[in-house]
Write a protein that holds these residues in place. Structure first.
Motif, PDB file in Angstrom:
ATOM      1  N   LEU A   1       2.988   1.706  -0.071  1.00 29.68           N
ATOM      2  CA  LEU A   1       2.047   2.448   0.774  1.00 29.68           C
ATOM      3  C   LEU A   1       0.757   2.844   0.054  1.00 29.68           C
ATOM      4  O   LEU A   1      -0.323   2.792   0.641  1.00 29.68           O
ATOM      5  CB  LEU A   1       2.733   3.691   1.351  1.00 29.68           C
ATOM      6  N   ALA A   2       0.856   3.214  -1.199  1.00 31.41           N
ATOM      7  CA  ALA A   2      -0.348   3.688  -1.895  1.00 31.41           C
ATOM      8  C   ALA A   2      -1.390   2.589  -2.036  1.00 31.41           C
ATOM      9  O   ALA A   2      -2.587   2.833  -1.902  1.00 31.41           O
ATOM     10  CB  ALA A   2       0.015   4.248  -3.264  1.00 31.41           C
ATOM     11  N   THR A   3      -0.958   1.370  -2.317  1.00 29.31           N
ATOM     12  CA  THR A   3      -1.922   0.289  -2.548  1.00 29.31           C
ATOM     13  C   THR A   3      -2.123  -0.593  -1.324  1.00 29.31           C
ATOM     14  O   THR A   3      -3.129  -1.291  -1.230  1.00 29.31           O
ATOM     15  CB  THR A   3      -1.445  -0.625  -3.695  1.00 29.31           C
ATOM     16  N   GLY A   4      -1.152  -0.593  -0.402  1.00 27.66           N
ATOM     17  CA  GLY A   4      -1.228  -1.493   0.740  1.00 27.66           C
ATOM     18  C   GLY A   4      -0.815  -2.909   0.367  1.00 27.66           C
ATOM     19  O   GLY A   4      -0.974  -3.840   1.152  1.00 27.66           O
ATOM     20  N   LEU A   5      -0.302  -3.081  -0.841  1.00 32.29           N
ATOM     21  CA  LEU A   5       0.097  -4.420  -1.305  1.00 32.29           C
ATOM     22  C   LEU A   5       1.595  -4.626  -1.109  1.00 32.29           C
ATOM     23  O   LEU A   5       2.374  -3.678  -1.122  1.00 32.29           O
ATOM     24  CB  LEU A   5      -0.236  -4.559  -2.792  1.00 32.29           C
ATOM     25  N   ARG A   6       1.963  -5.893  -0.951  1.00 28.90           N
ATOM     26  CA  ARG A   6       3.392  -6.188  -0.800  1.00 28.90           C
ATOM     27  C   ARG A   6       4.130  -5.927  -2.111  1.00 28.90           C
ATOM     28  O   ARG A   6       3.684  -6.357  -3.179  1.00 28.90           O
ATOM     29  CB  ARG A   6       3.587  -7.643  -0.390  1.00 28.90           C
ATOM     30  N   ALA A   7       5.230  -5.237  -1.979  1.00 27.73           N
ATOM     31  CA  ALA A   7       6.053  -4.957  -3.155  1.00 27.73           C
ATOM     32  C   ALA A   7       6.924  -6.171  -3.422  1.00 27.73           C
ATOM     33  O   ALA A   7       8.031  -6.275  -2.903  1.00 27.73           O
ATOM     34  CB  ALA A   7       6.902  -3.716  -2.918  1.00 27.73           C
ATOM     35  N   ALA A   8       6.388  -7.120  -4.146  1.00 24.95           N
ATOM     36  CA  ALA A   8       7.123  -8.350  -4.446  1.00 24.95           C
ATOM     37  C   ALA A   8       6.953  -8.640  -5.924  1.00 24.95           C
ATOM     38  O   ALA A   8       6.262  -7.907  -6.636  1.00 24.95           O
ATOM     39  CB  ALA A   8       6.589  -9.497  -3.599  1.00 24.95           C
ATOM     40  N   GLU A   9       7.572  -9.734  -6.356  1.00 28.46           N
ATOM     41  CA  GLU A   9       7.472 -10.084  -7.768  1.00 28.46           C
ATOM     42  C   GLU A   9       6.010 -10.208  -8.191  1.00 28.46           C
ATOM     43  O   GLU A   9       5.218 -10.870  -7.526  1.00 28.46           O
ATOM     44  CB  GLU A   9       8.190 -11.415  -8.012  1.00 28.46           C
ATOM     45  N   GLY A  10       5.656  -9.568  -9.272  1.00 25.37           N
ATOM     46  CA  GLY A  10       4.277  -9.612  -9.745  1.00 25.37           C
ATOM     47  C   GLY A  10       3.437  -8.443  -9.260  1.00 25.37           C
ATOM     48  O   GLY A  10       2.282  -8.288  -9.662  1.00 25.37           O
ATOM     49  N   PHE A  11       4.032  -7.615  -8.411  1.00 22.78           N
ATOM     50  CA  PHE A  11       3.262  -6.503  -7.841  1.00 22.78           C
ATOM     51  C   PHE A  11       2.649  -5.609  -8.914  1.00 22.78           C
ATOM     52  O   PHE A  11       1.472  -5.262  -8.837  1.00 22.78           O
ATOM     53  CB  PHE A  11       4.140  -5.667  -6.904  1.00 22.78           C
ATOM     54  N   GLU A  12       3.456  -5.246  -9.908  1.00 18.38           N
ATOM     55  CA  GLU A  12       2.958  -4.275 -10.899  1.00 18.38           C
ATOM     56  C   GLU A  12       1.754  -4.800 -11.684  1.00 18.38           C
ATOM     57  O   GLU A  12       0.812  -4.063 -11.948  1.00 18.38           O
ATOM     58  CB  GLU A  12       4.081  -3.860 -11.861  1.00 18.38           C
ATOM     59  N   VAL A  13       1.808  -6.088 -12.027  1.00 19.58           N
ATOM     60  CA  VAL A  13       0.698  -6.635 -12.819  1.00 19.58           C
ATOM     61  C   VAL A  13      -0.561  -6.753 -11.953  1.00 19.58           C
ATOM     62  O   VAL A  13      -1.683  -6.549 -12.422  1.00 19.58           O
ATOM     63  CB  VAL A  13       1.091  -7.977 -13.497  1.00 19.58           C
ATOM     64  N   VAL A  14      -0.353  -7.028 -10.670  1.00 21.85           N
ATOM     65  CA  VAL A  14      -1.494  -7.062  -9.751  1.00 21.85           C
ATOM     66  C   VAL A  14      -2.055  -5.662  -9.571  1.00 21.85           C
ATOM     67  O   VAL A  14      -3.264  -5.436  -9.641  1.00 21.85           O
ATOM     68  CB  VAL A  14      -1.078  -7.673  -8.388  1.00 21.85           C
ATOM     69  N   ARG A  15      -1.163  -4.721  -9.395  1.00 20.75           N
ATOM     70  CA  ARG A  15      -1.621  -3.345  -9.242  1.00 20.75           C
ATOM     71  C   ARG A  15      -2.431  -2.910 -10.466  1.00 20.75           C
ATOM     72  O   ARG A  15      -3.491  -2.293 -10.345  1.00 20.75           O
ATOM     73  CB  ARG A  15      -0.416  -2.426  -9.063  1.00 20.75           C
ATOM     74  N   ALA A  16      -1.924  -3.255 -11.641  1.00 26.85           N
ATOM     75  CA  ALA A  16      -2.574  -2.810 -12.875  1.00 26.85           C
ATOM     76  C   ALA A  16      -3.957  -3.439 -13.050  1.00 26.85           C
ATOM     77  O   ALA A  16      -4.866  -2.818 -13.576  1.00 26.85           O
ATOM     78  CB  ALA A  16      -1.692  -3.139 -14.074  1.00 26.85           C
TER      79      ALA A  16
END
Ligand code: HEC
Length: 169
Positions: free
Chosen positions: A79-94
């Motif tokens: 919810l905070a980023t609006g991004l799909r929580a899938a593999e690779g999410f954290e590195v994309v978020r960062a």
């Protein structure tokens, strides 16, 4: 007893007065020159446009928190980023949510090549850093989750089959 020589004393007094006036006026001239110099320098730097006309390699927007603090995942969306929580999410978020919202990413669709092009564009013009070995993971995530619509929408999430994971605080 010697008579005091008033004329000589008067001469001395005049001379020292004269020196004082010379000293004071040169001081004032120096001060005025200084004020004029800084005035001009200030004016000319104020006259310069404050924003560059051509794109620079600096980020065009102040980096800052663009996320809300809602760390929940609903329907596969963080919810905070609006991004799909899938593999690779954290590195994309960062790497991808420092300058703009993740929602800007979620609104876009592209092939892996298309995503790479967007990243190169941001690197050329928006100050995005080199992603190094993270780039492959980021491209995998983007190509898998934000592929062009023409090839069909992603299948509905099979909630049973998904390996949910807890996002770090
Ligand atoms: C250094 C800052 C910065 C970082 C980090 C950054 N971007 Fe951007 N990005 C921008 C700017 C600036 C824009 C233009 C925003 C606008 O037009 O309002 C942009 C635009 C975009 C767009 C919209 C492109 C379009 O054609 O409308 C997408 C998609 C995007 N970025 C994805 C990403 C992804 C994916 C990452 C991580 C790899 C990322 N961004 C990291 C600065 C950045």
């Amino acid at each position: 007893m010697e008579k005091p020589n008033y004329t000589q004393d008067y001469d001395k007094l005049l001379r020292s007065l004269y020196r004082a006036v010379i000293f004071l006026s040169s001081f004032l001239v120096a001060l005025a020159l200084g004020v004029m110099y800084y005035g001009l320098a200030g004016a000319s730097s104020a006259a310069r446009p404050s924003t560059p006309v051509v794109a620079t390699s600096q980020p065009q927007r102040p980096a800052g928190p663009v996320e809300s603090s809602d760390e929940r995942v609903e329907d596969g969306i963080h919810l905070a980023t609006g991004l799909r929580a899938a593999e690779g999410f954290e590195v994309v978020r960062a790497n991808c949510t420092g300058c703009h919202s993740g929602k800007l990413i979620a609104q876009n669709r592209a092939t892996r090549d298309g995503w790479q092009e967007m990243i190169r564009w941001m690197q050329r013009t928006q100050g995005l850093w080199q992603l190094g070995e993270n780039e492959a993971a980021i491209l995998n995530y983007l190509a898998a989750n934000y592929a062009p619509e023409e090839i069909g929408r992603r299948a509905n999430l099979d909630v049973e089959a998904i390996e949910w994971y807890i996002l770090e605080e």
